[in-house]
Enzyme design. Structure first.
Site, PDB file in Angstrom:
ATOM      1  N   SER B 313      47.515  34.723  45.689  1.00 23.64           N
ATOM      2  CA  SER B 313      47.949  36.129  45.630  1.00 23.64           C
ATOM      3  C   SER B 313      48.190  36.547  44.181  1.00 23.64           C
ATOM      4  CB  SER B 313      49.198  36.363  46.481  1.00 23.64           C
ATOM      5  OG  SER B 313      50.342  35.958  45.792  1.00 23.64           O
ATOM      6  N   TRP B 316      44.858  37.290  42.906  1.00 25.52           N
ATOM      7  CA  TRP B 316      44.379  38.532  43.518  1.00 25.52           C
ATOM      8  C   TRP B 316      44.795  39.730  42.655  1.00 25.52           C
ATOM      9  CZ3 TRP B 316      47.154  42.811  45.281  1.00 25.52           C
ATOM     10  CH2 TRP B 316      46.424  43.746  46.024  1.00 25.52           C
ATOM     11  N   HIS B 317      45.990  39.639  42.060  1.00 23.77           N
ATOM     12  CA  HIS B 317      46.473  40.751  41.245  1.00 23.77           C
ATOM     13  C   HIS B 317      45.666  40.924  39.964  1.00 23.77           C
ATOM     14  CE1 HIS B 317      50.073  40.662  43.803  1.00 23.77           C
ATOM     15  NE2 HIS B 317      50.224  41.907  43.422  1.00 23.77           N
ATOM     16  N   GLY B 318      45.174  39.853  39.410  1.00 26.81           N
ATOM     17  CA  GLY B 318      44.426  39.994  38.171  1.00 26.81           C
ATOM     18  C   GLY B 318      43.671  38.724  37.838  1.00 26.81           C
ATOM     19  N   PHE B 462      43.535  46.544  39.902  1.00 27.12           N
ATOM     20  CA  PHE B 462      43.529  45.357  40.785  1.00 27.12           C
ATOM     21  C   PHE B 462      42.492  45.450  41.895  1.00 27.12           C
ATOM     22  CE2 PHE B 462      48.224  44.986  39.555  1.00 27.12           C
ATOM     23  CZ  PHE B 462      47.864  44.394  38.368  1.00 27.12           C
TER      24      PHE B 462
END
Lengths: 311, 462
Positions: B313, B316-318, B462
């Protein structure tokens, strides 16, 4: 639906109210930038010589020196970032409330001919003065958004940055802050501080290969306005450091073009400082503006030059 | 800014058109909104939508488990493939390039020209979640327009929340006229969203950005405070967008999922992740953590699954190892909380611990890269803690007046959130006059205190 209409109605009324309150505060500034704008666009101000131009005029021509030499009243309405079309509109706006001066001295920026006339530098500073019809019409002509700025409170409030809100608070409280730069008779010293390396490496914007149409049209308009007012228009070449001008292709040719145009319009045009003088780095805040020392010296030169023209 | 013109135009057309045409209008408007600046991004969205729609249809029609699995695999490959190609290829290239000595630093690389389509992580996850749901037994949507609208619905397309077809997709069948009741209902979240974005987040950005750009120039005390400021900025920026999306969706008669429940009032990291970015957290729980085994298979497997879920996760953000560090930090502390759950109780200190940990972990999230992160942390741990420097340094970033306006914005935000948390606001807002007054006050505050110079949302990346 009733609630929605009530919301829209009350919000609109409040937004106009808040905006007017901010404007009142800004206009209440007796000194500083807004004190000058009050004099230029709101109050009746009698002067014999009116200095017009951009920041070159604002921070390089010190009226008390000219007053001393010429023995007349002098005021400076040079506006930072103003192009010649805006300078012309500012003169018209000044005339809306004030009587015509005997002489109008324009400091012409031949080095910044590449600047876009429709991009008005720090445009929100004019918002509180849009009740001056000439100013409003002139600004709207250059930047159509000014209709929105005048009539749409939400739109203009969104463009008012913190410095204007601060100015408004200062206007009401009468307190000074860092925004209260020194202003005297419209003159304000240049605030730039620049290292030598930056000073000598500064690159100018794209430069046109002839005098732009907006420039020649605006000069013609200004000449016409002055003629109508019975004021003598005098054009002075704004001094710029050679490290900057030597990078402008055809700078000398543009000056020659300006002089030809002035001859056609029967306007006096000249450089108070003979070639090579006043080029010492220590006199400059940045390549396009004198510091206080430079401004005092230049004002003496300009005053003597104007004195010879009037004699 | 374009949204200010785009939205009224869409709403007027929506109201004029007959019911059957409204969803087509919204689909076209959504694609226009998404691809107006970069048309190929719209084509990419269309391609992934069609692949997922067709894959789900085939999963639904297939009788054999093997065929279902193949079509699910197609959908996963399409979505994760697009994500990897556009978002993670540069990370992989840089990492392997540096490790193998091909490149010396990451300041320039062949991927510099690659644009990451806005909201890529959101719509790929939303779409992928749908095909997984179909694989798990949900009926596939036959109507490609409805599915297309589910993926591309413009209010929440670029920054979520990540919707589920079961709850949101089914709402897309009926498109009624806009009513004044819906406008009024959508107004509160919309205005509060704009307040959080323009008055709090964008004002704080003026203090946060220069500090993160050169952390070595600031004292440890300032870095500590700025970490907290960024925590508020990030929350207001992202939840502000969600609130605006919720308000606009409400105008069109649709309810988006609740994505934030005032996470700063949490007393543990567990509670925090039940309140913060709920749609993403529940997505990772349902489609990653549980398929990995969840809490089954012993303690080691349980902790491994938690850690992996947080790590992924984070990524997933960056696409950067700093995001992985942020995710890993949360994973580790989450596990520690489980281990200490029955031993330590922190009813009051819980909030302090949570906010401090979250603010300090977000330094990794906000850093521009690994170097920037190490500079920040090293200055934080070795720099001066002379608190008198704080005011001086904050004043070098901006003038006193903007600083005071920023503090006022933050204070109003805290008061509002507190009233919401304590249900004071909900009770007060049942009275129409109170609700109207509050909306008027927020509107005026937005125009008086708002910073309209910055317009981009952090989560668009994102």
């Amino acid at each position: 639906m009733k609630r929605l209409l009530l919301y829209i109605g009350v919000c609109t009324a409040l937004l106009y109210g808040v905006r007017e309150l901010l404007y009142i505060g800004i206009r209440s500034n007796a000194g500083g930038e807004f004190g000058k704008l009050n004099t230029a666009f709101r109050f009746k101000h009698e002067t014999d010589v009116l200095l017009v131009g951009s920041s070159r005029a604002e921070c390089q021509l010190y009226p008390p020196i000219l007053e001393n030499v010429l023995g007349v009243r002098v005021y400076n309405i040079g506006m930072t970032g103003a192009t010649l079309p805006l300078i012309t509109r500012c003169y018209e706006a000044f005339r809306e409330n004030s009587p015509a001066p005997k002489q109008v001295v324009l400091l012409a920026d031949v080095h910044s001919l590449g600047d876009r006339p429709d991009s008005i530098y720090h445009y929100p500073r004019y918002f509180p003065y849009l009740s001056n019809v000439k100013l409003y019409e002139g600004l709207r002509e250059l930047d159509p958004r000014f209709s929105g700025f005048k009539w749409n409170a939400a739109y203009s409030l969104a463009h008012l940055s913190d410095s204007y809100k601060n100015a408004s608070v200062r206007g009401f409280t009468g307190k000074k802050s860092k925004y209260n730069y020194l202003y005297h008779k419209g003159y304000s010293p240049c605030k730039a501080v620049m290292s030598d390396s930056t000073f000598f490496s500064l690159r100018p914007y794209a430069y046109p290969n002839r005098l732009p149409e907006h420039f020649t049209t605006a000069l013609q308009e200004l000449a016409q306005l002055c003629r109508k007012d019975g004021a003598q228009l005098i054009v002075l070449l704004a001094p710029v450091h050679t490290s900057y001008t030597k990078q402008l292709p055809g700078y000398e040719a543009r000056i020659a073009e300006l002089q030809t145009l002035c001859d056609q319009l029967q306007i006096s045009c000249g450089n108070p400082v003979s070639s090579g003088n006043m080029q010492d780095r220590r006199l400059y805040a940045d390549p396009a503006h004198y510091n206080v020392k430079g401004a005092i010296l230049y004002s003496i030169y300009a005053a003597k030059y104007l004195d010879t023209l009037t004699q | 800014m374009e949204f200010v013109y785009f939205l009224p135009a869409v709403l007027v057309l929506y109201q004029i058109l007959p019911s059957a045409w409204r969803r087509i209008l919204l689909l076209l408007a959504s694609y226009f909104f998404y691809s107006v600046h970069t048309p190929w991004c719209g084509l990419l969205l269309l391609a992934t939508t069609l692949v997922d729609w067709y894959s789900a249809l085939r999963i639904d029609q297939s009788t054999g488990q093997k065929a279902k699995r193949i079509w699910l695999f197609v959908s996963i490959i399409a979505n994760i493939g697009v994500l990897c190609a556009f978002k993670y290829s540069a990370l992989v290239y840089n990492t392997f390039g540096i490790l193998s000595g091909v490149i010396s630093d990451t300041t320039w690389n062949v991927w510099d020209g690659l644009i990451i389509p806005a909201g890529l992580s959101f719509y790929t996850f939303q779409s992928l979640g749908y095909t997984i749901d179909v694989y798990r037994g949900m009926r596939a949507e036959r109507d490609v327009i409805q599915f297309g609208l589910f993926v591309s619905y413009f209010p929440q397309l670029v920054a979520g929340p990540i919707e589920r077809y079961k709850t949101f997709g089914t709402q897309l069948q009926h498109w009624h006229r806009i009513t004044s009741e819906n406008i009024v209902a959508g107004m509160q979240p919309l205005l509060w969203g704009f307040f959080k974005k323009l008055v709090v987040a964008d004002r704080l950005a003026e203090f946060v950005n220069p500090v993160f750009a050169a952390p070595e120039n600031f004292s440890a005390g300032t870095l500590f405070v700025v970490a907290f400021l960024f925590m508020i900025q990030a929350y207001c920026d992202f939840s502000g967008y969600t609130d605006i999306a919720t308000g606009v969706a409400k105008w069109l008669g649709k309810d988006l999922v609740i994505n934030w429940r005032r996470p700063f009032f949490s007393k543990s990291l567990h509670e925090f992740w039940q309140r913060n970015h709920i749609s993403m957290t529940s997505w990772f729980r349902d489609y990653l953590y549980i398929p990995l085994g969840g809490n089954r298979g012993g303690r080691f497997n349980h902790f491994r699954n938690i850690f992996l879920t947080f790590l992924i996760s984070g990524l997933w953000h960056g696409a950067g190892w700093n995001f992985a560090i942020w995710g890993a930090l949360h994973g580790i502390v989450f596990i520690i909380e489980i281990l200490l759950r029955d031993k330590i109780r922190l009813p009051f200190l819980g909030s302090i611990y949570l906010l401090t940990f979250h603010a300090l972990s977000l330094i990794a999230f906000r850093s521009s890269g690994f170097t920037n992160l190490s500079e920040y942390y090293s200055q934080f741990f070795t720099g001066s803690w002379n608190w008198s420097l704080l005011c001086i340094e904050l004043r070098t970033l901006n003038d006193l007046f903007p600083l005071l306006l920023t503090l006022l914005g933050v204070l109003l935000f805290v008061v509002y959130e507190y009233c919401e948390e304590r249900q004071i606001l909900q009770r007060a807002l049942t009275h129409p006059t109170a609700a109207l007054t509050l909306q008027i006050v927020i509107t005026i505050l937005i125009f008086v205190l708002g910073n309209f110079n910055t317009t981009e949302f952090i989560y668009f990346h994102f």
